[in-house]
Motif scaffolding. Sequence first.
Motif, PDB file in Angstrom:
ATOM      1  N   GLN A   8       0.829  -1.206   0.000  1.00  0.00           N
ATOM      2  CA  GLN A   8       0.000   0.000   0.000  1.00  0.00           C
ATOM      3  C   GLN A   8       0.863   1.254   0.000  1.00  0.00           C
ATOM      4  O   GLN A   8       0.545   2.236  -0.686  1.00  0.00           O
ATOM      5  N   VAL A   9       1.950   1.232   0.772  1.00  0.00           N
ATOM      6  CA  VAL A   9       2.870   2.366   0.778  1.00  0.00           C
ATOM      7  C   VAL A   9       3.506   2.534  -0.605  1.00  0.00           C
ATOM      8  O   VAL A   9       3.630   3.659  -1.120  1.00  0.00           O
ATOM      9  N   SER A  73      -3.578  -4.823  -2.912  1.00  0.00           N
ATOM     10  CA  SER A  73      -4.285  -3.880  -2.041  1.00  0.00           C
ATOM     11  C   SER A  73      -5.792  -4.024  -2.193  1.00  0.00           C
ATOM     12  O   SER A  73      -6.537  -3.971  -1.213  1.00  0.00           O
ATOM     13  N   GLN A  74      -6.233  -4.215  -3.437  1.00  0.00           N
ATOM     14  CA  GLN A  74      -7.668  -4.369  -3.672  1.00  0.00           C
ATOM     15  C   GLN A  74      -8.187  -5.657  -3.033  1.00  0.00           C
ATOM     16  O   GLN A  74      -9.248  -5.669  -2.396  1.00  0.00           O
ATOM     17  N   GLU A  80     -11.443  -7.763   3.977  1.00  0.00           N
ATOM     18  CA  GLU A  80     -11.595  -7.262   5.350  1.00  0.00           C
ATOM     19  C   GLU A  80     -12.914  -7.746   5.931  1.00  0.00           C
ATOM     20  O   GLU A  80     -13.861  -8.074   5.199  1.00  0.00           O
ATOM     21  N   ASP A  81     -12.973  -7.735   7.202  1.00  0.00           N
ATOM     22  CA  ASP A  81     -14.226  -8.085   7.876  1.00  0.00           C
ATOM     23  C   ASP A  81     -15.377  -7.254   7.328  1.00  0.00           C
ATOM     24  O   ASP A  81     -15.323  -6.031   7.296  1.00  0.00           O
ATOM     25  N   GLU A 273      -9.378   3.813  -6.075  1.00  0.00           N
ATOM     26  CA  GLU A 273      -8.979   2.463  -5.653  1.00  0.00           C
ATOM     27  C   GLU A 273      -9.465   2.139  -4.243  1.00  0.00           C
ATOM     28  O   GLU A 273      -9.987   1.081  -3.981  1.00  0.00           O
ATOM     29  N   TYR A 274      -9.249   3.084  -3.348  1.00  0.00           N
ATOM     30  CA  TYR A 274      -9.614   2.835  -1.954  1.00  0.00           C
ATOM     31  C   TYR A 274     -10.500   3.957  -1.469  1.00  0.00           C
ATOM     32  O   TYR A 274     -10.069   5.075  -1.287  1.00  0.00           O
ATOM     33  N   GLN A 275     -11.793   3.643  -1.308  1.00  0.00           N
ATOM     34  CA  GLN A 275     -12.753   4.636  -0.846  1.00  0.00           C
ATOM     35  C   GLN A 275     -13.376   4.120   0.444  1.00  0.00           C
ATOM     36  O   GLN A 275     -14.234   3.242   0.419  1.00  0.00           O
ATOM     37  N   PRO A 276     -12.940   4.616   1.589  1.00  0.00           N
ATOM     38  CA  PRO A 276     -13.463   4.113   2.862  1.00  0.00           C
ATOM     39  C   PRO A 276     -14.968   4.277   2.959  1.00  0.00           C
ATOM     40  O   PRO A 276     -15.565   5.166   2.340  1.00  0.00           O
TER      41      PRO A 276
END
Length: 291
Positions: A8-9, A73-74, A80-81, A273-276
């Motif tokens: 991710q970094v 990462s995806q 994830e839970d 890509e990553y939308q919380p």
Amino acid sequence: MDRVIAAQVYNRICELGSLSAASRSLGISRPMVSRYLEQMEKWAGTRLVNRSTRKLTLTAAGEKVLLKTRSLSQISQEIEDQSAKDLPSGTLRVACAHFTAMHMIAPVLPELLSRYPQLRVELDVNNHPVSLVGERIDVAIRITDNPEPGMIARRLGECRSVLCASPQYLAARGTPQTLEDLAQHNCLHYSFFAGQSWHFVTGEGEQVSVAVSGNLSASISSLLMESAIQDGGIAMLPEREAQVALAAGRLVPVLTSFTPKSLAIYGIYQSREYQPAALRVFLDELACNLR
């Protein structure tokens, strides 16, 4: 060292093109970012980036690894839970102007925060645009027709305006009958649109503009509204802000045959890509409120 975090970094380093920018964006130290990059290169068994004092570029191997780390990462996010994904939590940092905070965001916060007790919203209220990366902002709510390139912009609604003045001002100075009459009036205008022109749409759908001038400009629309209420001149104000004063008769609309040009309201963030969940829910609430 966690390889998923290292991936991710690495993704963020590649997105931003700088170890320092990735450090600021992720909220970790630059030495830690370097350690994660070293971990990725050790894992891949080859150099992934070429470093110089001015820029960072990917090697051919780095390009191939980036495709895999994005997939990793995806996949990590997907597994994830499920309950943690569905329930927004953590701190969401939001940048916005004063008007946006008071009239668009404030109305939705009590119910939103009551529904999701693990969510915390931190507002950065600033009438000047801020750097999402440099200020570690998750989303900026902006009223504009030109969202900045390189960012993801979700359209949430429209900001409509009204041209208005106090009855006492109009009684003393006269009510304008044409756009050209505005040249004879004190026009209170928003600083960022200083040019200074106001833009309208006629009843036939034609877009027209008129140059205006006045003795007061401000970056806060509420200040312009108060000046107009105190007989200071004619102002173009957001409908949401002026509606109470209009309903009470403290302001009255002028030149109603011309409609002030509306502006789009956007939620602007960095990556698809990553939308919380917190970001998705927040933007959904705003879009619903702005219909």
